[in-house]
Design an enzyme around this catalytic site. Structure first.
Site, PDB file in Angstrom:
ATOM      1  CE1 TYR A 185      -3.865   2.027   0.061  1.00 23.20           C
ATOM      2  CE2 TYR A 185      -3.479   2.524   2.370  1.00 23.20           C
ATOM      3  CZ  TYR A 185      -4.208   2.715   1.211  1.00 23.20           C
ATOM      4  OH  TYR A 185      -5.262   3.587   1.200  1.00 23.20           O
ATOM      5  CD  GLU A 240      -9.416  -4.272   5.614  1.00 23.21           C
ATOM      6  OE1 GLU A 240      -8.306  -4.507   6.127  1.00 23.21           O
ATOM      7  OE2 GLU A 240      -9.662  -3.219   4.985  1.00 23.21           O
ATOM      8  CD  GLU A 244      -8.514   0.199  12.551  1.00 22.53           C
ATOM      9  OE1 GLU A 244      -8.695   0.551  11.376  1.00 22.53           O
ATOM     10  OE2 GLU A 244      -7.461  -0.359  12.935  1.00 22.53           O
ATOM     11  CG  ASP A 246      -4.989  -6.067   7.470  1.00 18.67           C
ATOM     12  OD1 ASP A 246      -4.166  -6.396   8.352  1.00 18.67           O
ATOM     13  OD2 ASP A 246      -4.933  -4.991   6.858  1.00 18.67           O
ATOM     14  CB  THR A 247      -1.835 -10.506   9.213  1.00 16.66           C
ATOM     15  OG1 THR A 247      -1.057  -9.394   8.756  1.00 16.66           O
ATOM     16  CG2 THR A 247      -1.816 -11.615   8.170  1.00 16.66           C
ATOM     17  CG  PHE A 248      -3.266  -4.405  12.217  1.00 14.02           C
ATOM     18  CD1 PHE A 248      -2.362  -4.196  13.245  1.00 14.02           C
ATOM     19  CD2 PHE A 248      -4.431  -3.640  12.193  1.00 14.02           C
ATOM     20  CE1 PHE A 248      -2.614  -3.235  14.234  1.00 14.02           C
ATOM     21  CE2 PHE A 248      -4.674  -2.681  13.160  1.00 14.02           C
ATOM     22  CZ  PHE A 248      -3.765  -2.480  14.181  1.00 14.02           C
ATOM     23  CD  GLU A 253      -3.695  -1.638   4.923  1.00 13.24           C
ATOM     24  OE1 GLU A 253      -4.455  -0.837   4.366  1.00 13.24           O
ATOM     25  OE2 GLU A 253      -4.093  -2.550   5.670  1.00 13.24           O
TER      26      GLU A 253
END
Length: 287
Positions: free
Chosen positions: A6, A150, A156, A183-185, A244
């Site tokens: 990103y 996502e 968030e 997304d791994t985060f 990212e």
């Protein structure tokens, strides 16, 4: 498997010139340039054409990410807000068509970041969101665009938080061009087991973001990358792996991401380049 990043890893604002990144990515050995949908919306047609031609010349794939602002929420019970969001997304799809970008991931289905000062009506917004994304998917199909919803962590967003919810969401939408983005985060917050979550996603998975638990580049933290790689192979994943990371505070990006300390070691752009290139090589080795 194509590896990308990103653009905002280097930037402090979402709306920047994307064209210089094409040759940078080629030089760094990256395959996929992910840009912000909001930035694309602010580009003139000649700028979009130049970006498309430069990407084709350098064999770089362009994908888009979006965190719709609250005034454009496609899950809003307020019809005026929802209509504005739908119009915005359709115009963004038009711009993606001109760019020949075939995938957009993020909070197309709601807005980001969540405003928790107001009551959350998850069940009601879920149903509204399903209808909105069905309509958006039908519009996007003319450009061959895949919408990747996502799953975001609870701090968030609230509508789709984990893989179980994401799978249920895309199955309820029931459009061939609506898939999911993991997304791994975010997974590190919400999932009991990351590899098992990937296997749960199965053929619904269209896009994958890679980063450490503190958002540093892959390979500089504690993520179980080998196990993640095995799970992706188990489901026959053929999509893109887009890093990212966010490591430098400041600007709108730092504020939106809630990054309040420097994770880069006060790196200059050359050091950031070396780190992301090493991370790409690391991912190719483990995934």
């Amino acid at each position: 498997m194509k590896i990308g990043a990103y653009f905002a890893y280097w930037e402090q604002e979402w709306d920047v010139a994307f064209l210089p990144y094409v040759e940078k990515y080629k030089r760094l050995g990256l395959d996929v340039l992910e840009i912000s949908g909001g930035g694309l919306m602010n580009m003139e047609d000649d700028e979009i054409t130049a970006l498309r031609e430069k990407a084709e010349e350098n064999d770089i794939v362009i994908t888009c990410g979006i965190g719709l602002p609250q005034e454009f929420s496609t899950s809003s019970p307020d019809k005026r807000v929802r209509t504005a969001g739908m119009d915005y997304m359709k115009r963004l799809f038009d711009a993606m068509g001109k760019l020949d970008a075939k995938l957009i991931g993020g909070t197309v289905h709601s807005y980001w970041p969540a405003d928790y000062s107001k009551p959350v009506e998850k069940r009601k917004e879920w149903e509204i969101s399903i209808q909105s994304v069905k309509e958006l998917a039908d519009y996007a199909v003319q450009y061959g665009i895949v919408i990747a919803v996502e799953a975001l962590n609870r701090f968030e967003q609230y509508l789709v938080n984990d893989t179980n919810e994401a799978v249920r969401y895309v199955e309820e939408v029931n459009r061939h061009n609506v898939k999911l983005l993991l997304d791994t985060f975010h997974m590190n917050v919400e999932e009991d087991n990351l590899p098992d979550a990937i296997r749960k996603a199965g053929n619904h998975l269209a896009h994958f973001h890679a980063g450490e638990a503190n958002r540093r580049v892959p390979g500089k933290g504690s993520m179980p990358w080998k196990e993640i790689g095995r799970a992706l192979h188990d489901i026959g994943y053929q999509g893109y792996i887009v890093m990212e990371p966010f490591v430098r505070p400041g600007g709108t990006v730092g504020s939106d991401i809630k990054l309040w300390r420097d994770l880069s070691g006060h790196a200059d752009n050359d050091k950031l380049d070396r780190d992301i290139k090493e991370a790409a090589c690391f991912l190719k080795g483990v995934l």
